[in-house]
Design an enzyme around this catalytic site. Structure first.
Site, mmCIF file in Angstrom:
data_model
loop_
_atom_site.group_PDB
_atom_site.id
_atom_site.type_symbol
_atom_site.label_atom_id
_atom_site.label_comp_id
_atom_site.label_asym_id
_atom_site.label_seq_id
_atom_site.Cartn_x
_atom_site.Cartn_y
_atom_site.Cartn_z
ATOM 1 N N GLY A 45 27.447 -68.421 -56.240
ATOM 2 C CA GLY A 45 26.585 -67.368 -55.688
ATOM 3 C C GLY A 45 25.935 -66.581 -56.793
ATOM 4 O O GLY A 45 26.238 -66.764 -57.973
ATOM 5 N N ARG A 78 19.261 -73.708 -53.558
ATOM 6 C CA ARG A 78 19.745 -74.754 -54.465
ATOM 7 C C ARG A 78 20.455 -75.837 -53.667
ATOM 8 O O ARG A 78 20.839 -75.609 -52.514
ATOM 9 C CB ARG A 78 20.754 -74.132 -55.444
ATOM 10 C CG ARG A 78 20.207 -72.925 -56.172
ATOM 11 C CD ARG A 78 21.302 -71.889 -56.429
ATOM 12 N NE ARG A 78 20.739 -70.634 -56.929
ATOM 13 C CZ ARG A 78 20.737 -70.266 -58.204
ATOM 14 N NH1 ARG A 78 21.303 -71.028 -59.097
ATOM 15 N NH2 ARG A 78 20.181 -69.140 -58.579
ATOM 16 N N ASP A 88 24.503 -76.396 -58.559
ATOM 17 C CA ASP A 88 24.066 -75.030 -58.225
ATOM 18 C C ASP A 88 22.848 -74.620 -59.047
ATOM 19 O O ASP A 88 22.250 -73.583 -58.787
ATOM 20 C CB ASP A 88 25.207 -74.026 -58.442
ATOM 21 C CG ASP A 88 25.808 -74.130 -59.832
ATOM 22 O OD1 ASP A 88 26.326 -75.194 -60.178
ATOM 23 O OD2 ASP A 88 25.741 -73.133 -60.589
ATOM 24 N N ASP A 104 17.083 -72.337 -63.451
ATOM 25 C CA ASP A 104 18.282 -71.769 -64.056
ATOM 26 C C ASP A 104 18.478 -72.236 -65.492
ATOM 27 O O ASP A 104 19.222 -73.168 -65.776
ATOM 28 C CB ASP A 104 19.529 -72.107 -63.216
ATOM 29 C CG ASP A 104 20.097 -70.829 -62.614
ATOM 30 O OD1 ASP A 104 19.405 -69.802 -62.664
ATOM 31 O OD2 ASP A 104 21.223 -70.863 -62.107
HETATM 32 P P1 AMP Z 1 24.983 -70.257 -64.710
HETATM 33 O O1 AMP Z 1 25.787 -71.070 -65.689
HETATM 34 O O2 AMP Z 1 24.173 -69.157 -65.348
HETATM 35 O O3 AMP Z 1 24.163 -71.097 -63.806
HETATM 36 O O4 AMP Z 1 26.044 -69.473 -63.818
HETATM 37 C C1 AMP Z 1 27.034 -70.090 -63.024
HETATM 38 C C2 AMP Z 1 27.653 -69.061 -62.100
HETATM 39 O O5 AMP Z 1 28.235 -68.002 -62.845
HETATM 40 C C3 AMP Z 1 26.656 -68.400 -61.156
HETATM 41 O O6 AMP Z 1 27.307 -68.149 -59.952
HETATM 42 C C4 AMP Z 1 26.301 -67.130 -61.893
HETATM 43 O O7 AMP Z 1 25.840 -66.129 -61.031
HETATM 44 C C5 AMP Z 1 27.634 -66.754 -62.520
HETATM 45 N N1 AMP Z 1 27.470 -65.964 -63.755
HETATM 46 C C6 AMP Z 1 26.996 -66.388 -64.953
HETATM 47 N N2 AMP Z 1 26.995 -65.376 -65.839
HETATM 48 C C7 AMP Z 1 27.461 -64.293 -65.197
HETATM 49 C C8 AMP Z 1 27.699 -62.928 -65.572
HETATM 50 N N3 AMP Z 1 27.447 -62.481 -66.791
HETATM 51 N N4 AMP Z 1 28.176 -62.096 -64.630
HETATM 52 C C9 AMP Z 1 28.444 -62.528 -63.384
HETATM 53 N N5 AMP Z 1 28.256 -63.774 -62.972
HETATM 54 C C10 AMP Z 1 27.761 -64.664 -63.865
HETATM 55 MG MG MG Z 2 23.166 -71.063 -62.262
#
Ligand code: AMP
Ligand code: MG
Length: 487
Positions: free
Chosen positions: A90, A183, A252, A262
């Protein structure tokens, strides 16, 4: 052209309700300031580019202000991360502020990334740092300029808010635009949590808003899946043809629209390297450059699994079978054009493969090779490029095959050849080291380099006066920058 307070909202996803997303307000950043804005992205919202210079712009896109009609929501989804299923992901640090429609009748999601904690933040702080926000901004706009389908970026807003990663950094937000933020993982979430009603609602939403033409088909959901397969095959063919490595092709991070989405530790290849792994945390090379092709199919299979309530397994398998041939056709078509060819011959695939192998063995710059190949006639160009190859005899053999192929292709003037080839072979590319230079300057408060780089990359095929330094191979320090997921 519109002012910021004249945007028209129509929040279709928010209306799906609380099973799909949660209302969360953005958490403002301290001392917001404009780092960079994209005029081209502003135009998608009919916004006057001068609006970016107003104080309210930085306030809106750093969480201090919100339109009355915006409905900020954190979306829920799940997904396969590095091959394993994560049951609940999410929007952990991004919010869908709302959907805006422009004068052309297009809808654009406004997604504010780095907007603070949400129910999906897990262990994270809900923030994004300046470095990763600049990288996402530059990449989205650069891919678009190259003709590669991508989400877009309106702006980056910097701040003085401290954010901890390996060291202390500063928080920033990037405003992402896309026709949808749905997604593959959205479908997986409702499938694996066994919520057939919501899953059907989601499928209906995507079909009616994003694939309306599929409704005319005898099996609308199947037609939609086929279209998703086709778009992914085309997108990944473009990644491969232009040397783009996404880095985290988890389901995702795969858009239901077949657009690049992303951005994390992405990279464009400097030297050609089929085995290149841009994500420092990807120890097994699951998302290496050449693996992106089979992973594209793997991800589509994961989506197919989640669509089994709507489409028969046999039909899904048949549609999945379209992926590889479509990928290959699109890739070969682009590579032919990169080589300056206008016709198709059986052996072209081998011509491309042999060249890539030679480039791989000699560490030849992928982008500059094609650009230089189009600078002059095939004969003159290969003579000049020969020096870049260690295996000169191997290159000579390839060059003979290439010249003969070019001769069979048609009779073109050098000028025609150059024009045609330069239109598909960029001179400027978002090399990691260029992004790094811009980030280093921005981290000390100087945003001029980010802005200049963005400007140069918005016209990658056009030679721009005084910009030679953006069309060079990386210096030694810039060749093996380590980029990880911690952004
Ligand atoms: P990503 O690798 O950026 O696609 O992130 C994978 C998941 O981790 C997603 O659900 C993001 O919303 C969550 N996420 C990544 N970085 C953070 C952060 N700094 N704080 C909270 N959620 C994060
Ligand atoms: Mg992501």
């Amino acid at each position: 052209m519109k002012a910021l307070d004249e945007l028209t909202f129509d929040n279709r996803f928010a209306r799906l309700g609380d099973a799909f997303s949660t209302h969360v307000l953005p958490e403002p950043l301290d001392e917001p300031r404009l780092v960079v804005a994209s005029n081209a992205a502003m135009a998608l919202l009919d916004l006057d580019p001068a609006e970016a210079q107003t104080p309210v712009f930085a306030e809106l896109f750093s969480g201090h202000k919100l339109w009355a009609e915006a409905q900020p929501r954190a979306m829920v989804y799940s997904g396969h991360q590095f091959g394993g299923y994560s049951p609940q992901l999410g929007d952990g640090r991004g919010l869908l502020l709302g959907e805006v429609y422009n004068q052309a009748g297009e809808h654009w999601d406004l997604h504010l990334k780095g907007a603070g904690m949400t129910p999906y933040s897990r262990m994270g702080d809900g923030r994004a740092v300046l470095r990763s926000s600049i990288r996402e901004f530059l990449a989205s706009e650069a891919l678009h300029a190259l003709g590669i389908p991508s989400s877009r970026a309106l702006c980056v807003i910097g701040s003085s808010t401290p954010v901890w990663r390996e060291k202390q950094e500063r928080g920033a937000m990037v405003l992402r635009l896309a026709p949808s933020h749905i997604r593959f993982g959205h479908f997986e979430y409702f499938y694996y949590t066994k919520k057939p009603e919501q899953q059907a609602e989601l499928a209906e939403h995507v079909l009616s808003l994003h694939y309306p033409e599929c409704r005319e088909q005898p099996e609308p959901y199947l037609a939609m899946f086929r279209e998703i397969v086709e778009r992914n095959a085309e997108m990944i063919a473009k990644w491969q043809a232009y040397g783009f490595c996404h880095g985290v092709m988890n389901t995702d991070n795969m858009s239901i629209l077949g657009i690049t989405f992303d951005f994390g530790p992405f990279a464009f290849l400097d030297d050609f390297d089929a085995h290149f792994i841009c994500n420092h945390s990807d120890h097994e090379g699951r998302y290496s450059f050449s693996n992106q092709v089979p992973i594209g199919q793997w991800n589509l299979s994961a989506l197919a699994q989640a669509l089994t309530p709507f489409i028969s397994v046999d039909a899904l398998k048949e549609a999945l079978g379209l992926y590889l041939p479509l990928y290959q056709a699109n890739y070969l078509d682009l590579m032919r054009r990169r080589l300056g060819l206008t016709t198709a011959e059986e052996d072209d695939q081998t011509l491309v493969e042999r060249l890539l192998k030679l480039m791989q063995n000699s560490g030849v710059d992928y982008t500059l090779f094609f650009r230089r190949l189009g600078d002059e006639s095939a004969t003159l160009a290969v003579t000049r490029l020969r020096d870049d190859f260690v295996d000169m005899a191997g290159f000579d053999a390839w060059a003979e095959q290439y010249k003969a192929r070019v001769a069979r292709d048609g009779d073109y003037s050098e000028e025609q050849r150059r024009e045609r080839m330069h239109a598909v072979n960029p001179l400027y590319l978002l090399r990691n080291y260029l992004a790094q230079n811009a980030i280093t300057a921005a981290e000390s408060g100087d945003y001029s380099e980010v802005r200049r780089l963005h400007e140069v990359l918005s016209r990658p095929f056009e030679e721009q006066a005084g910009m030679e330094q953006y069309a060079q191979r990386p210096p030694d320090w810039g060749k093996h920058l380590e980029i990880s997921c911690s952004s």
